[in-house]
Design an enzyme around this catalytic site. Structure first.
Site, PDB file in Angstrom:
ATOM      1  N   PHE B 244      -3.741  -1.875  -5.567  1.00  0.00           N
ATOM      2  CA  PHE B 244      -2.840  -2.550  -6.666  1.00  0.00           C
ATOM      3  C   PHE B 244      -3.661  -3.627  -7.027  1.00  0.00           C
ATOM      4  O   PHE B 244      -3.043  -4.606  -7.680  1.00  0.00           O
ATOM      5  CB  PHE B 244      -1.738  -2.870  -6.030  1.00  0.00           C
ATOM      6  CG  PHE B 244      -1.090  -1.874  -5.316  1.00  0.00           C
ATOM      7  CD1 PHE B 244      -0.683  -0.413  -5.697  1.00  0.00           C
ATOM      8  CD2 PHE B 244      -0.508  -1.936  -3.967  1.00  0.00           C
ATOM      9  CE1 PHE B 244      -0.115   0.523  -4.937  1.00  0.00           C
ATOM     10  CE2 PHE B 244      -0.182  -0.846  -3.340  1.00  0.00           C
ATOM     11  CZ  PHE B 244       0.056   0.315  -3.793  1.00  0.00           C
ATOM     12  N   ILE B 471      -7.607   5.086  -2.822  1.00  0.00           N
ATOM     13  CA  ILE B 471      -6.720   4.091  -2.624  1.00  0.00           C
ATOM     14  C   ILE B 471      -5.260   4.854  -2.816  1.00  0.00           C
ATOM     15  O   ILE B 471      -4.324   4.148  -2.597  1.00  0.00           O
ATOM     16  CB  ILE B 471      -6.776   2.960  -3.571  1.00  0.00           C
ATOM     17  CG1 ILE B 471      -6.675   3.256  -5.010  1.00  0.00           C
ATOM     18  CG2 ILE B 471      -7.912   2.153  -3.326  1.00  0.00           C
ATOM     19  CD1 ILE B 471      -6.304   2.351  -6.046  1.00  0.00           C
ATOM     20  N   THR B 473      -4.726   7.333  -4.805  1.00  0.00           N
ATOM     21  CA  THR B 473      -4.582   8.051  -6.254  1.00  0.00           C
ATOM     22  C   THR B 473      -4.839   9.417  -6.292  1.00  0.00           C
ATOM     23  O   THR B 473      -4.598  10.258  -6.996  1.00  0.00           O
ATOM     24  CB  THR B 473      -5.481   7.224  -7.415  1.00  0.00           C
ATOM     25  OG1 THR B 473      -6.823   7.181  -6.614  1.00  0.00           O
ATOM     26  CG2 THR B 473      -5.044   5.918  -7.789  1.00  0.00           C
ATOM     27  N   PRO B 606      -1.059  17.918 -12.020  1.00  0.00           N
ATOM     28  CA  PRO B 606       0.444  17.250 -12.381  1.00  0.00           C
ATOM     29  C   PRO B 606       1.317  16.849 -11.137  1.00  0.00           C
ATOM     30  O   PRO B 606       1.988  15.845 -11.486  1.00  0.00           O
ATOM     31  CB  PRO B 606       1.105  18.533 -13.108  1.00  0.00           C
ATOM     32  CG  PRO B 606       0.530  19.631 -12.858  1.00  0.00           C
ATOM     33  CD  PRO B 606      -1.090  19.417 -12.538  1.00  0.00           C
ATOM     34  N   GLN B 612       1.784   9.226  -9.239  1.00  0.00           N
ATOM     35  CA  GLN B 612       1.193   7.911  -9.606  1.00  0.00           C
ATOM     36  C   GLN B 612       2.141   7.376 -10.690  1.00  0.00           C
ATOM     37  O   GLN B 612       2.280   5.952 -10.645  1.00  0.00           O
ATOM     38  CB  GLN B 612       0.024   8.190 -10.454  1.00  0.00           C
ATOM     39  CG  GLN B 612      -1.256   8.424  -9.733  1.00  0.00           C
ATOM     40  CD  GLN B 612      -1.885   7.011  -9.271  1.00  0.00           C
ATOM     41  OE1 GLN B 612      -2.304   6.295 -10.033  1.00  0.00           O
ATOM     42  NE2 GLN B 612      -1.482   6.664  -7.935  1.00  0.00           N
ATOM     43  N   GLU B 680      -2.322   2.774 -13.959  1.00  0.00           N
ATOM     44  CA  GLU B 680      -1.818   1.323 -14.078  1.00  0.00           C
ATOM     45  C   GLU B 680      -0.584   1.617 -15.292  1.00  0.00           C
ATOM     46  O   GLU B 680       0.142   0.688 -15.522  1.00  0.00           O
ATOM     47  CB  GLU B 680      -2.894   0.358 -14.610  1.00  0.00           C
ATOM     48  CG  GLU B 680      -3.505   0.094 -13.330  1.00  0.00           C
ATOM     49  CD  GLU B 680      -4.822  -0.627 -13.650  1.00  0.00           C
ATOM     50  OE1 GLU B 680      -4.814  -1.853 -13.490  1.00  0.00           O
ATOM     51  OE2 GLU B 680      -5.858   0.248 -13.929  1.00  0.00           O
TER      52      GLU B 680
END
Lengths: 225, 713
Positions: B244, B471, B473, B606, B612, B680
């Site tokens: 993060f 991480i 993702t 997807p 995410q 993000e």
């Protein structure tokens, strides 16, 4: 330890179990207060989690020792296998698992019982292994994430976490899964709200909660049919 | 030929490792003769160390070494590009002098045979200080004396921007708002804490296991600081337990662990406690953002002024770039964006998920809600009236923008038309106040240089490698999909490997650019491999042909952003987020529903993309309602440096209803598959949506995060 005087937890502690600490803030505060008051390491054991005194037919593993300092001989039964350890009495169950026995599936996230990443099953109940000392668990049946699958066949909860994408970084996942396995046994998965509430001791910073919820419901359906 | 996997909801290829506890994180590599380090940290936030007495600690059982300034040879400086021009990370070498710049600053390391012994011994270290009162708050006059106005964000983005005449336009505006928003210090708090295990394989060869999302950068840092060739440093990191924004850049613990390991000639592991994640691993700086916005009688923006004050530590110049999206998210002829940086005695800040965009878009989107309310126009309608058809800051077209569709589809799915525009007009059966709020989400779509190798083995598997990171993702999965599709093989035949500095170059994992950067490298390497194999065999080899291969067939590819294309367009991802909140009589806010529609280019997977965004939204809800790191006013030490007092969203805080949707159109100007980043954007805008919904529910405009119950009763 220099000061080995055992300070009892007080009259209430016979009823005190970690499950309650988990769900009941009042009990949790009481616990912290009592521990803080003792001023020494908590050496509770007997009345903390009721030991079932299981015997084992499996061979005892080679005995690693603590290099330097005082140590206590203890035996831990983990995932059906018995380990004999010479352990520093300050060693938490979590650190014994990770640093001594190299069972690193149980994760360290906060050392304060606040994140739940270290959750393991002790006699079927979920316990924050960072909040309890290794020497308190002689005779207990400890199950970690490494012990959930049946050989190559994943536990239904593990399979459901994969299917529903109940994780991202994966670090809180072993704790979530152990917690979720116990949750079903506790019958605390009767509604979405109940699952959310009773899984709130396991923090997922990636924010996979809705998928964790789906995984638990999925596993519940599969195990009940 | 296999059916393409891109666009399909594949489950994670590393899922099995993660659910069985077999995924190995930084602190979990067993090394022979491992010793354990515990940090000695400063208890004061400003001043210097007069004496560091380690005598009692030295004689504690199990202690093998204590590393302090006295016995640590000086490190060579960090590479210039990591310390200059406002780069994140610290510019002071650890243990270089006795100065203390913030509480928790590292003063040394105690190393012992076990973790317990090291922890206990560290508690015996006595430090004598000469202390000065720390500067903790943005408004402190002593902080004002340190103020600067940095020109650029990490040498790239303009931080002081003027377009037109904001003052003049404000003077004649029909509607105007003037408001100051503030956001607190926040900490990343991934559940895995920082961990470094350093080991000297030879006098001039260092092996490091660390949870870093900047493998190549860390390799470069260690090479520079120990004066070694880059290839003598090896970093291994196959899994990261969340980052993060943390776990990148230069912090002192890697150097300290490596120095201790060299002193002892044995591996040393240094793992942070949760508390140390608040003072040793970077944080989001606090911000104060003053908005003045003017609109004409038709609700068209005429002026927007966004003045940010934020802080860094005395040993960093990093500036939280709050105003960057204010320059161009809306069409507005007169814009004035400024950033002012002051120095506080708080731990050095660094990027945290959507640095700048998270606090900046929070303030911008609250300001838009306020001016919309002022003009009496529905917030969605207001945004449509001020829709920017091109980037007015850089004066160029967007690469692709479907934000209008995000607003419309989002509003429709959420049932926005049922919203009574009047604040405090909706109540639930239980008496709670109900509010609907919305906001725009936006995040830049960047691309970096990256490389990959692809190797066809005799067993028919293809190993693809890049020094990138996982991480959470879904790098392993997405890159395996790219490789499989390019080669026409099933995903099971692909083994994607990452997290090793010996692999081809990859950028730091950040800026939501991983897929758009490493993806083209993987596609390129696999394309080359396919060509080589087809040239040799004329077809994809069968089992017999494969087993007769004398050596694996290997290819390599490096991808770089197309500078010309990048210069022609402005690249962003967009979204519209709608939430419903219930505020009870105790002032407690619950987010009951969230609907988000995102325009992030092509969906690679997807299932993972939804995860995410969902994670970003939960992070945003946490930001809006709970998170704040609180330094003690007298000592500068964090008073809530644990997860019971620094609240992050737990399971019970998750909205019961989550509806996440994607436009899913490939961006024609992004490389290969047209994917933009998704890491993000979920956290941008959404904190404002919550704040705006709370205003709609209660009529109370809370401008300082987090919106805790005390601010609503």
């Amino acid at each position: 330890m220099a000061d080995e005087s055992e300070t009892p937890l007080g009259p209430d502690c016979g009823d005190l179990d970690e499950l309650l600490i988990f769900g009941n803030p009042e009990t949790r505060r009481q616990f912290i207060k009592q521990v803080a008051g003792t001023g020494v390491a908590i050496t509770i054991g007997v009345n903390f989690v009721s030991g079932s005194g299981l015997t084992t037919e499996q061979p005892v593993a080679a005995s690693p020792t603590t290099p330097g300092g005082d140590s206590v001989k203890t035996k831990l039964k983990i995932n059906g296998k018995e380990y004999a350890l010479d352990v520093d009495p300050r060693t938490t169950l979590l650190d014994a698992l990770r640093e001594r026995l190299h069972l690193t599936g149980s994760k360290k996230g906060c050392d304060h019982g606040q994140c739940g990443a270290c959750t393991v099953l002790v006699n079927g109940r979920r316990v924050n292994s960072c909040l309890t000392l290794a020497v308190m668990h002689e005779g207990d049946e400890i199950t970690t994430i490494e012990g959930l699958a049946n050989g190559e066949e994943l536990h239904p909860m593990q399979a459901a976490f994969i299917e529903h994408d109940g994780f991202q970084c994966g670090y809180c996942t072993p704790g979530q899964i152990c917690s979720a396995v116990a949750l079903l046994k506790e019958n605390h998965a009767k509604s979405d709200d109940e699952i959310r509430e009773w899984m709130s001791g396991n923090i997922c910073r990636c924010g996979a909660y809705p998928n964790i919820l789906a995984a638990i419901k999925g596993a519940k359906t599969k195990t009940s049919t | 030929m296999n059916t393409p996997t891109v666009g399909k909801p594949l489950t994670r290829v590393d899922g099995r490792l993660k659910v069985t506890g077999a995924a190995t994180y930084a602190a979990e590599f067993q090394r022979p003769q491992l010793a354990y380090g515990t940090l000695i940290q400063s208890a004061i936030a400003n001043g210097h160390v007069v004496k560091l007495d380690t005598s009692a600690a030295k004689s504690a059982p199990g202690v093998v070494a204590i590393l302090t300034r006295e016995n640590t040879p000086g490190f060579k400086p960090y590479p210039d590009d990591l310390t200059k021009k406002g780069a994140p990370g610290e510019n002071r070498m650890p243990l270089q002098d006795d100065e203390v710049h913030y509480a928790g600053q590292h003063l040394g390391v105690v190393v012992a045979e076990t973790f317990e012994q090291a922890t206990y011994a560290a508690s015996l270290v006595r430090v004598t200080y000469q202390a000065q009162s720390p500067i903790i708050d943005l408004p402190d006059q002593r902080a004002a004396n340190t103020a600067t106005t940095p020109e650029k964000f990490i040498g790239r983005e303009d931080l002081q921007v003027k377009r037109g005449d904001a003052d003049g336009a404000l003077a004649g505006a029909a509607h105007k708002i003037d408001a100051t928003y503030s956001t607190p210090v926040e900490n990343h708090n991934p559940i895995e804490t920082y961990s470094t295990t350093a080991e000297w394989e030879a006098a001039d060869r260092l092996l490091v296991h660390e949870c870093t999302r900047g493998i190549k950068q860390l390799q470069r840092i260690l090479a520079a600081c120990f004066g070694l060739p880059v290839e003598h440093i090896r970093i291994i990191c196959p899994f990261i337990g969340g980052a993060f924004g943390s776990k990148g850049f230069q912090w002192s613990q890697t150097l300290l662990a490596a120095a201790a390991a060299r002193l002892l000639q044995r591996p040393v592991k240094l793992t942070f406690s949760r508390s140390q994640m608040f003072d040793s691993a970077g944080q989001r700086a606090q911000t104060e953002q003053h908005f003045t916005v003017g609109a004409d009688k038709n609700g068209k923006l005429v002026a927007l002024r966004h003045a940010t004050t934020t802080h860094s530590s005395p040993i960093s110049e990093y500036t939280e770039p709050c105003g960057n999206m204010s320059r161009m998210l809306y069409s507005c002829p007169n814009v004035d964006v400024t950033h002012r940086l002051v120095k506080l005695n708080l731990t050095s800040p660094c990027p945290m998920r959507a640095p700048g965009e998270c606090p900046g878009v929070f303030a911008l989107e609250c300001a838009m809600d306020e001016i919309a309310h002022e003009t009496g126009i529905d917030p969605v309608e207001f945004r449509l009236r001020n829709y920017a058809d091109r980037d007015e800051h850089q004066n160029r077209p967007w690469s692709m923008k479907n934000l209008r569709e995000c607003y419309e589809r989002g509003a429709d799915k959420f049932g926005w038309s049922k919203r009574n525009q009047k604040p405090a007009s909706m109540r639930g059966r239980d008496g709670s106040q109900i509010g609907f709020g919305m906001a725009t989400a936006i995040y830049p779509a960047a691309q970096q240089k990256a490389g990959a190798t692809a190797t066809l083995n005799q067993d028919g598997t293809v190993v693809v490698r890049s020094a990138t990171h996982e991480i959470g993702t879904g790098t392993y999965t997405a890159m395996s999909q790219f490789a499989a599709d390019t080669l026409g093989l099933p995903v099971e035949k692909i083994r994607f490997e990452l997290g090793d500095s010996a692999f081809p170059v990859a950028p730091n994992n950040g800026g939501s650019w991983l897929t758009a950067s490493v993806g083209p490298a993987v596609i390129g390497a696999c394309g080359e491999l396919k060509k080589k194999v087809l040239d040799q065999f004329g077809h994809w080899p069968n089992e017999r042909e494969l087993s007769s291969l004398s050596a694996p067939i290997r290819s390599e590819f490096t991808s770089e952003p197309n500078k010309e294309e990048r210069g022609k367009f402005s690249f962003f991802s967009y979204g519209a987020i709608f939430v419903e909140v219930h505020v009870d009589i105790f002032g407690q806010t619950r987010v009951k529903r969230a609907t988000g529609v995102y325009d992030v280019g092509r969906m690679i997977n997807p299932k993972l993309a939804r995860s995410q965004i969902m994670g970003g939204l939960l992070f945003a809800i946490s930001t809006a309602l709970f998170e704040a790191t609180i330094p003690d006013q007298a000592t500068g030490r964090v008073v809530n440096s644990n997860l019971a007092e620094y609240h992050v969203a737990v399971h019970a805080d998750a909205p019961p209803e989550f509806d996440i949707d994607f436009i899913d159109k490939p961006d024609p100007h992004m490389p290969d598959l047209g994917a933009r980043g998704i890491g993000e954007i979920g956290i941008t805008g959404a904190p404002a949506a919550v704040a705006n919904a709370i205003f709609h529910a209660t009529g109370k405009r809370v401008r300082n995060l987090p919106i805790t119950p005390d601010k609503l009763i």
